[in-house]
Design a protein around this motif. Structure first.
Motif, PDB file in Angstrom:
ATOM      1  N   THR A   1      14.362   1.218   2.634  1.00 19.75           N
ATOM      2  CA  THR A   1      13.221   1.857   3.298  1.00 19.75           C
ATOM      3  C   THR A   1      12.095   0.899   3.640  1.00 19.75           C
ATOM      4  O   THR A   1      11.205   1.247   4.423  1.00 19.75           O
ATOM      5  CB  THR A   1      12.644   2.999   2.429  1.00 19.75           C
ATOM      6  N   VAL A   2      12.103  -0.308   3.068  1.00 18.26           N
ATOM      7  CA  VAL A   2      11.036  -1.270   3.351  1.00 18.26           C
ATOM      8  C   VAL A   2      11.598  -2.574   3.907  1.00 18.26           C
ATOM      9  O   VAL A   2      11.354  -2.929   5.068  1.00 18.26           O
ATOM     10  CB  VAL A   2      10.191  -1.567   2.085  1.00 18.26           C
ATOM     11  N   TYR A   3      12.383  -3.288   3.116  1.00 20.55           N
ATOM     12  CA  TYR A   3      12.801  -4.645   3.480  1.00 20.55           C
ATOM     13  C   TYR A   3      13.599  -4.671   4.785  1.00 20.55           C
ATOM     14  O   TYR A   3      13.328  -5.485   5.676  1.00 20.55           O
ATOM     15  CB  TYR A   3      13.616  -5.253   2.345  1.00 20.55           C
ATOM     16  N   ARG A   4      14.581  -3.793   4.920  1.00 18.07           N
ATOM     17  CA  ARG A   4      15.433  -3.809   6.120  1.00 18.07           C
ATOM     18  C   ARG A   4      14.686  -3.382   7.373  1.00 18.07           C
ATOM     19  O   ARG A   4      15.111  -3.686   8.488  1.00 18.07           O
ATOM     20  CB  ARG A   4      16.654  -2.913   5.912  1.00 18.07           C
TER      21      ARG A   4
ATOM     22  N   GLY B   1       0.789  -1.228   0.000  1.00 17.43           N
ATOM     23  CA  GLY B   1       0.000   0.000   0.000  1.00 17.43           C
ATOM     24  C   GLY B   1       0.818   1.273   0.000  1.00 17.43           C
ATOM     25  O   GLY B   1       0.308   2.347   0.354  1.00 17.43           O
ATOM     26  N   LYS B   2       2.105   1.193  -0.398  1.00 18.15           N
ATOM     27  CA  LYS B   2       2.980   2.373  -0.420  1.00 18.15           C
ATOM     28  C   LYS B   2       2.853   3.059  -1.781  1.00 18.15           C
ATOM     29  O   LYS B   2       3.738   3.011  -2.622  1.00 18.15           O
ATOM     30  CB  LYS B   2       4.433   1.969  -0.144  1.00 18.15           C
TER      31      LYS B   2
ATOM     32  N   GLY C   1      15.864   0.998 -12.536  1.00 20.37           N
ATOM     33  CA  GLY C   1      15.816  -0.261 -11.799  1.00 20.37           C
ATOM     34  C   GLY C   1      16.667  -0.235 -10.548  1.00 20.37           C
ATOM     35  O   GLY C   1      16.257  -0.710  -9.478  1.00 20.37           O
ATOM     36  N   SER C   2      17.886   0.333 -10.646  1.00 22.39           N
ATOM     37  CA  SER C   2      18.778   0.413  -9.487  1.00 22.39           C
ATOM     38  C   SER C   2      18.200   1.308  -8.399  1.00 22.39           C
ATOM     39  O   SER C   2      18.230   0.971  -7.202  1.00 22.39           O
ATOM     40  CB  SER C   2      20.150   0.941  -9.916  1.00 22.39           C
ATOM     41  N   ALA C   3      17.661   2.452  -8.797  1.00 17.86           N
ATOM     42  CA  ALA C   3      17.101   3.395  -7.820  1.00 17.86           C
ATOM     43  C   ALA C   3      15.901   2.790  -7.094  1.00 17.86           C
ATOM     44  O   ALA C   3      15.765   2.918  -5.867  1.00 17.86           O
ATOM     45  CB  ALA C   3      16.690   4.692  -8.526  1.00 17.86           C
ATOM     46  N   ALA C   4      15.015   2.100  -7.835  1.00 20.27           N
ATOM     47  CA  ALA C   4      13.836   1.492  -7.215  1.00 20.27           C
ATOM     48  C   ALA C   4      14.229   0.397  -6.227  1.00 20.27           C
ATOM     49  O   ALA C   4      13.703   0.327  -5.110  1.00 20.27           O
ATOM     50  CB  ALA C   4      12.911   0.928  -8.295  1.00 20.27           C
ATOM     51  N   PHE C   5      15.176  -0.456  -6.623  1.00 17.73           N
ATOM     52  CA  PHE C   5      15.568  -1.561  -5.751  1.00 17.73           C
ATOM     53  C   PHE C   5      16.241  -1.059  -4.472  1.00 17.73           C
ATOM     54  O   PHE C   5      15.930  -1.524  -3.367  1.00 17.73           O
ATOM     55  CB  PHE C   5      16.518  -2.518  -6.483  1.00 17.73           C
ATOM     56  N   LEU C   6      17.171  -0.121  -4.600  1.00 22.95           N
ATOM     57  CA  LEU C   6      17.875   0.382  -3.424  1.00 22.95           C
ATOM     58  C   LEU C   6      16.907   1.057  -2.449  1.00 22.95           C
ATOM     59  O   LEU C   6      17.031   0.896  -1.225  1.00 22.95           O
ATOM     60  CB  LEU C   6      18.979   1.353  -3.849  1.00 22.95           C
ATOM     61  N   THR C   7      15.951   1.792  -2.994  1.00 23.75           N
ATOM     62  CA  THR C   7      14.966   2.446  -2.128  1.00 23.75           C
ATOM     63  C   THR C   7      14.101   1.417  -1.414  1.00 23.75           C
ATOM     64  O   THR C   7      13.839   1.522  -0.208  1.00 23.75           O
ATOM     65  CB  THR C   7      14.079   3.392  -2.952  1.00 23.75           C
TER      66      THR C   7
ATOM     67  N   HIS D   1       8.219  -1.402  12.231  1.00 23.00           N
ATOM     68  CA  HIS D   1       8.893  -0.118  12.115  1.00 23.00           C
ATOM     69  C   HIS D   1       8.139   0.753  11.098  1.00 23.00           C
ATOM     70  O   HIS D   1       7.406   0.265  10.243  1.00 23.00           O
ATOM     71  CB  HIS D   1      10.330  -0.288  11.664  1.00 23.00           C
ATOM     72  N   ARG D   2       8.345   2.033  11.185  1.00 22.24           N
ATOM     73  CA  ARG D   2       7.730   2.938  10.225  1.00 22.24           C
ATOM     74  C   ARG D   2       8.420   2.770   8.870  1.00 22.24           C
ATOM     75  O   ARG D   2       9.629   2.944   8.772  1.00 22.24           O
ATOM     76  CB  ARG D   2       7.849   4.387  10.703  1.00 22.24           C
ATOM     77  N   ILE D   3       7.639   2.398   7.858  1.00 24.85           N
ATOM     78  CA  ILE D   3       8.225   2.192   6.537  1.00 24.85           C
ATOM     79  C   ILE D   3       7.460   2.989   5.503  1.00 24.85           C
ATOM     80  O   ILE D   3       6.369   3.436   5.716  1.00 24.85           O
ATOM     81  CB  ILE D   3       8.218   0.692   6.136  1.00 24.85           C
TER      82      ILE D   3
END
Length: 454
Positions: free
Chosen positions: A438-441, A383-384, A428-434, A452-454
Motif C-alpha cells: 500500500t505504500v512502497y510499491r 504521516g499515515k 510483523g508479517s501483517a505490518a510489512f505486507l501492508t 499515487h494515492r497511498i
C-alpha cells in the motif's frame, strides 16, 4: 550541509543520523544494564529488589509512551514542514509540542504521587516486592518533567540534522547515572532509592542540555517562548500522528502488567524477576534496530515533504536491509547463548535455570520484529497515522494480551512467554505486507512523477 537531507546519498544521511544515536543509546543501554546488575546484587535482598523495580517498568513505559505521543507526533510533521520549506509551520510545531510535553509531564507527576500504592499492586507487586517498588517509584516520578522534556524535544534536535547534539543529550545523562549508581546504591547505602535519585539527577542534566541548545543560536529552529502554547489545529495533528507511538509504548506497559500478573499467578515472584531480565535483554538486542528506525524517520519524512520519491524508496529499502541483517545475527546469538545473556543480570542458580528456557521461548521469532518496527517508521514518517495506529493495536492489544491470558491455561507459566513469538510472527508479517503493497510499491520510481494515492 550535514543537516540538509536533500543532498548526497540518502543511505549516508540515514547512517549519519543513526551513528550518533547508536553511540548515545549504547551509553544509555550500558547504564540500564549496570543499574539492573547493581540492583540485582544488593546484599541481603536476593532478587526481591530487582523484581520490585521490575514492577515499576510498566509505569516507566507508560511515561515513555506519553513522551513519544507528543515528541514522535510532532517531529515527523516538523520534518515534513522543513522539507517543504514551510519555516513558520515548523516553528509552531516545535512550540506546540513543547507545550504538550510540559503540561503532560506535570499532570503525570501529580497522578503518580497520589496513586503510588494502588498503581504498584495493580501492576503485579506483592507484599514482598512492594517496598522496593515504592521506594523507586516515589523518587523516579519526581523526574518526569525533566525526562519528558529532554526526550521529547530531543527528537527536534535530531530532526534539524544535529544528531551529535542529540547524542549528547543521552550521553550526558547516562554517563552521570553510571557514575552515581554505585556511589548512591552501595556507598551511601541507599539501595533502590539511590538508583532512583541517580536517575532523576541525570534526567535533570539532560533537560538542561536540550533547553540550552534549543534556546541558543546554534539551532536552525529555536524554541521560542512566545510559541509554547496549545495551537488547537496543530495539537490535533500531533496527537493523531503520535498516537501510534503512544499505542506502541502504552501497550508495552499493558503487556508488562498482564505478564507480571500472570507470571505471579502461575509462577510466583521468581518469574516476575525473570521477565524483568528478559525485558532487559530485549532492550540490549533491540537497541541498534530501534536506532536505525529512529535515524531513518527524519530523513524519510524530509524526502516525503520534498517529494523526492526516488530517494524515499532508497531510504525505506536501506532501512529494512539494515534491520534484517542485524536482527538475524542477534536472533541467532540469543537462541544459541541464552545463559550468557541471563547471567549478565543475576547470579541466582534458580533464575538462571528457569530463565534460559524462558528466553528461548520468548525470542523464538524475534527476527519478525523488523517487519513491525520498520513499517511503523514508514507509516509515521509519511504521516499515515491510521495505519500506524492499527498495527500498533493489532500486535499488542489484539494478539499479545489475549494470548498472555489464554496460553498459561494450557501451557502453564511458559504460555506467558510464548505469546510474544506468536505476536512477532503475525503482527510483523501483517505490518510489512501492508506497508509494501500500500505504500512502497505505489511510490514513483523517479523524481518529477505524480504521487499515487497511498
Amino acid at each position: 550541509m550535514a543537516n540538509d537531507f536533500s543532498k548526497g546519498s540518502v543511505r549516508r544521511a540515514i547512517l549519519m543520523q543513526s551513528g550518533p544515536l547508536l553511540i548515545a543509546q549504547l551509553i544509555q543501554l550500558l547504564y540500564n544494564v549496570v543499574d539492573r546488575v547493581y540492583i540485582g546484587r544488593i546484599p541481603g535482598v536476593q532478587g526481591a529488589a530487582l523484581t520490585g523495580v521490575g514492577i515499576v517498568f510498566p509505569v516507566i513505559s507508560l511515561i515513555t509512551a506519553f513522551t513519544d505521543w507528543f515528541g514522535v507526533g510532532g517531529a515527523p510533521l516538523f520534518s515534513i514542514a522543513r522539507g517543504a520549506g514551510d519555516r513558520e509551520r515548523a516553528r509552531r510545531l516545535l512550540g506546540t509540542t513543547a507545550w504538550l510535553l510540559l503540561w503532560g509531564s506535570i499532570l503525570i507527576t501529580l497522578l503518580g504521587i497520589l496513586f503510588v500504592q494502588p498503581i504498584l499492586y495493580l501492576f503485579g507487586a506483592s507484599d514482598a516486592t512492594y517496598p522496593y517498588a515504592a521506594d523507586y517509584l516515589r523518587i523516579y516520578i519526581l523526574g518526569t518533567v525533566f525526562f519528558m522534556c529532554s526526550s521529547g524535544l530531543n527528537y527536534f534536535i535530531n530532526a534539524q540534522g544535529f544528531p551529535k547534539f542529540g547524542m549528547m543529550t543521552t550521553l550526558l545523562g547516562a554517563a552521570l547515572n553510571i557514575v552515581l549508581d554505585p556511589i548512591l546504591i552501595f556507598g551511601m547505602g541507599w539501595g533502590v532509592r539511590g538508583a532512583a535519585i541517580a536517575t532523576v539527577l541525570s534526567q535533570t542534566v539532560s533537560a538542561v542540555w536540550v533547553f540550552r541548545f534549543l534556546l541558543s543560536g546554534r539551532a536552525d529552529y529555536r524554541l521560542e517562548c512566545t510559541l509554547i502554547r496549545g495551537d488547537r489545529r496543530l495539537l490535533r495533528e500531533i496527537l493523531t500522528l503520535g498516537f501510534s507511538g503512544f499505542i506502541m509504548k502504552a501497550t508495552n506497559s499493558l503487556v508488562q502488567v498482564v505478564c507480571n500478573v500472570q507470571l505471579r499467578r502461575f509462577g510466583g515472584d521468581l518469574y516476575v524477576g525473570i521477565i524483568t531480565i528478559i525485558n532487559s535483554i530485549r532492550s540490549i538486542i533491540e537497541l541498534p534496530l530501534m536506532t536505525v528506525t529512529h535515524g531513518s524517520q527524519p530523513v524519510l519524512a524530509y524526502q516525503y515533504g520534498a517529494k523526492s520519491f526516488r530517494r524515499l524508496r532508497q531510504g525505506i529499502a536501506f532501512q529494512f536491509l539494515c534491520g534484517i541483517l542485524y536482527s538475524l545475527l542477534v536472533w541467532l546469538a540469543v537462541l544459541l547463548f541464552p545463559r550468557f545473556f541471563v547471567g549478565i543480570f543475576t547470579n541466582s542458580t534458580e533464575m538462571l535455570t528457569h530463565g534460559v528456557e524462558a528466553v528461548r521461548i520468548y525470542f523464538a521469532s524475534f527476527i519478525f520484529m523488523v517487519g513491525q518496527s520498520g513499517s511503523q517508521t514508514v507509516f509515521v514518517s509519511l504521516g499515515k497515522s491510521r495505519r500506524a495506529i492499527f498495527f500498533s493495536m493489532l500486535r499488542k492489544v489484539v494478539i499479545v494480551v489475549p494470548l498472555t491470558l489464554l496460553l498459561p491455561c494450557f501451557m502453564g507459566v511458559n504460555g506467558v512467554f510464548a505469546a510474544e513469538p506468536v505476536s512477532n510472527l503475525l503482527g510483523g508479517s501483517a505490518a510489512f505486507l501492508t506497508m509494501y503493497f500500500t505504500v512502497y510499491r505505489k511510490l514513483p520510481r523517479a523524481e518529477g512523477q505524480m504521487e499515487h494515492r497511498i
